[in-house]
Design a protein around this motif. Structure first.
Motif, short mmCIF file in Angstrom:
data_model
loop_
_atom_site.label_atom_id
_atom_site.label_comp_id
_atom_site.label_asym_id
_atom_site.label_seq_id
_atom_site.Cartn_x
_atom_site.Cartn_y
_atom_site.Cartn_z
N VAL A 116 0.84 -1.20 0.00
CA VAL A 116 0.00 0.00 0.00
C VAL A 116 0.87 1.25 0.00
CG1 VAL A 116 -1.67 1.35 1.33
CG2 VAL A 116 -1.94 -1.14 1.15
N GLU A 117 1.89 1.27 0.85
CA GLU A 117 2.79 2.42 0.91
C GLU A 117 3.58 2.56 -0.38
OE1 GLU A 117 6.73 3.75 3.40
OE2 GLU A 117 5.17 2.63 4.46
N GLN A 119 2.60 1.68 -3.34
CA GLN A 119 1.69 2.18 -4.37
C GLN A 119 1.54 3.70 -4.28
OE1 GLN A 119 -2.82 1.41 -4.55
NE2 GLN A 119 -2.00 -0.27 -5.77
N ILE A 120 1.44 4.22 -3.06
CA ILE A 120 1.31 5.67 -2.87
C ILE A 120 2.58 6.37 -3.35
CG2 ILE A 120 1.10 7.51 -1.16
CD1 ILE A 120 -0.58 5.56 0.54
N GLY A 123 2.77 6.50 -7.03
CA GLY A 123 1.86 7.52 -7.57
C GLY A 123 2.45 8.91 -7.47
N ASN A 224 -2.14 3.44 -10.26
CA ASN A 224 -2.99 2.54 -9.48
C ASN A 224 -3.58 3.21 -8.25
OD1 ASN A 224 -3.43 0.05 -10.63
ND2 ASN A 224 -1.46 -0.79 -9.99
N HIS A 225 -2.76 3.99 -7.54
CA HIS A 225 -3.23 4.59 -6.30
C HIS A 225 -4.39 5.55 -6.54
CE1 HIS A 225 -3.02 7.83 -3.13
NE2 HIS A 225 -3.34 6.76 -2.42
N ASN A 228 -7.57 3.77 -7.75
CA ASN A 228 -8.24 3.03 -6.67
C ASN A 228 -9.02 3.96 -5.76
OD1 ASN A 228 -7.27 0.58 -7.57
ND2 ASN A 228 -5.52 0.54 -6.17
N VAL A 229 -8.43 5.13 -5.47
CA VAL A 229 -9.11 6.10 -4.60
C VAL A 229 -10.38 6.62 -5.28
CG1 VAL A 229 -8.95 8.38 -3.52
CG2 VAL A 229 -7.02 6.79 -3.38
N GLU A 247 -6.59 11.26 0.77
CA GLU A 247 -5.60 10.39 0.13
C GLU A 247 -4.96 11.02 -1.09
OE1 GLU A 247 -8.87 7.51 1.64
OE2 GLU A 247 -8.69 9.57 0.93
#
Length: 289
Positions: A116-117, A119-120, A123, A224-225, A228-229, A247
């Motif tokens: 998750v981290e 991916q952020i 981004g 992706n990030h 997804n948000v 986010e």
């Protein structure tokens, strides 16, 4: 040296607000991660009036710097990569105090680099890459080659950091040493831009062509990030609503340019809603399924 500075960190270790203390000594190579000080102390605290408070000391003809950093600020640095030496300090520094294994847990998280981290961070780097690349191309099209060169260097740097993160590593201060091993293609582009005997205009032209492919091939993973948000809502979003999504605040001033890139690449579609003004429409955005 540590013994001489013991009174400085022991006092702070006794305070319940202190989460951890790390000692960093100046390296013997050219990369002085301590900003030319002989020694640095990093004190991480839960709460503080200031996000960062720095003091300098002299001892036995040596210099020391003491960073007192609020935990929230530390997390921001690690997320945005805006203080690159901090990762090195946390991973390689000597732990002098570790309340409830706070530093140990932090190190484990850095080594594991959760998906998750990651991916952020991908981004964030991808958004910065798009901004620098497009600005560089605009300067190139306006025949402002020196300005274009400056932006392209920054774009390549973000591309290198993106490749490193994709492979599950944190970008270090010596990014190009890392990327030479991880993605030689990007490293080769960088060297050709710097060392080619072609004219600057030709070098930039060739680099834009090569970069277009590298950016396109990473677009889905890099986006992706944000996708997804935005997919959390079935309907569309106004840009103003996006700016209020916690986010997405990580993209800051790059969000607008990034969004238009994703529209252009058909990851996001635009819907026009009528306003009271004749022929004027609101733009809203939704993720293409």
């Amino acid at each position: 040296m540590e013994d001489l500075l013991r009174p400085l960190y022991q006092e702070r270790a006794s305070q319940p607000n202190t989460l951890g203390i790390i000692l960093i000594e100046k390296g013997k190579d050219a990369f002085t991660h301590t900003d030319h000080f002989d020694l640095a102390l990093l004190v991480i605290v839960k709460e503080a009036e200031k996000n960062v408070f720095i003091k300098h000391y002299d001892y036995n003809k040596n210099k020391a710097t003491l960073y007192t950093v609020k935990e929230s600020q530390l997390k921001e640095w690690l997320l945005f990569g805006s203080n690159r030496k901090i990762v090195d300090w946390i991973i390689n520094g000597k732990v002098l105090f570790d309340r409830n294994e706070y530093i140990t847990d932090l190190r484990n998280k850095l080594h594991e680099f959760p998906a998750v981290e990651r991916q952020i961070k991908m981004g964030i780097e991808f958004a910065k890459l798009i901004r620098r690349y497009q600005d560089g191309k605009a300067f190139f099209n306006a025949n402002q080659h020196l300005d274009a060169y400056n932006y392209v260097i920054h774009a390549l740097h973000h591309l290198a950091r993106l490749a490193i993160i994709e492979n599950g590593f944190h970008p270090e201060i010596t990014v190009w040493t890392q990327v030479k091993q991880i993605d030689p293609q990007i490293y080769k582009l960088y060297i050709e831009l710097l060392e080619s005997e072609e004219t600057l205009e030709k070098r930039l032209e060739l680099l834009f062509l090569a970069s277009e492919f590298l950016i396109h091939s990473r677009a889905k993973r890099g986006a992706n990030h944000i996708l997804n948000v935005l997919s959390q809502r079935s309907g569309s979003w106004t840009f103003g609503e996006m700016m209020e999504i916690p986010e997405l605040k990580v993209y800051s001033v790059d969000l607008e340019v990034y969004l238009e890139f994703l529209v252009d690449k058909h990851f996001i579609s635009v819907e026009k809603l009528e306003t009271k003004g004749k022929g004027i429409y609101h733009r809203t955005y939704s993720v293409n399924k």
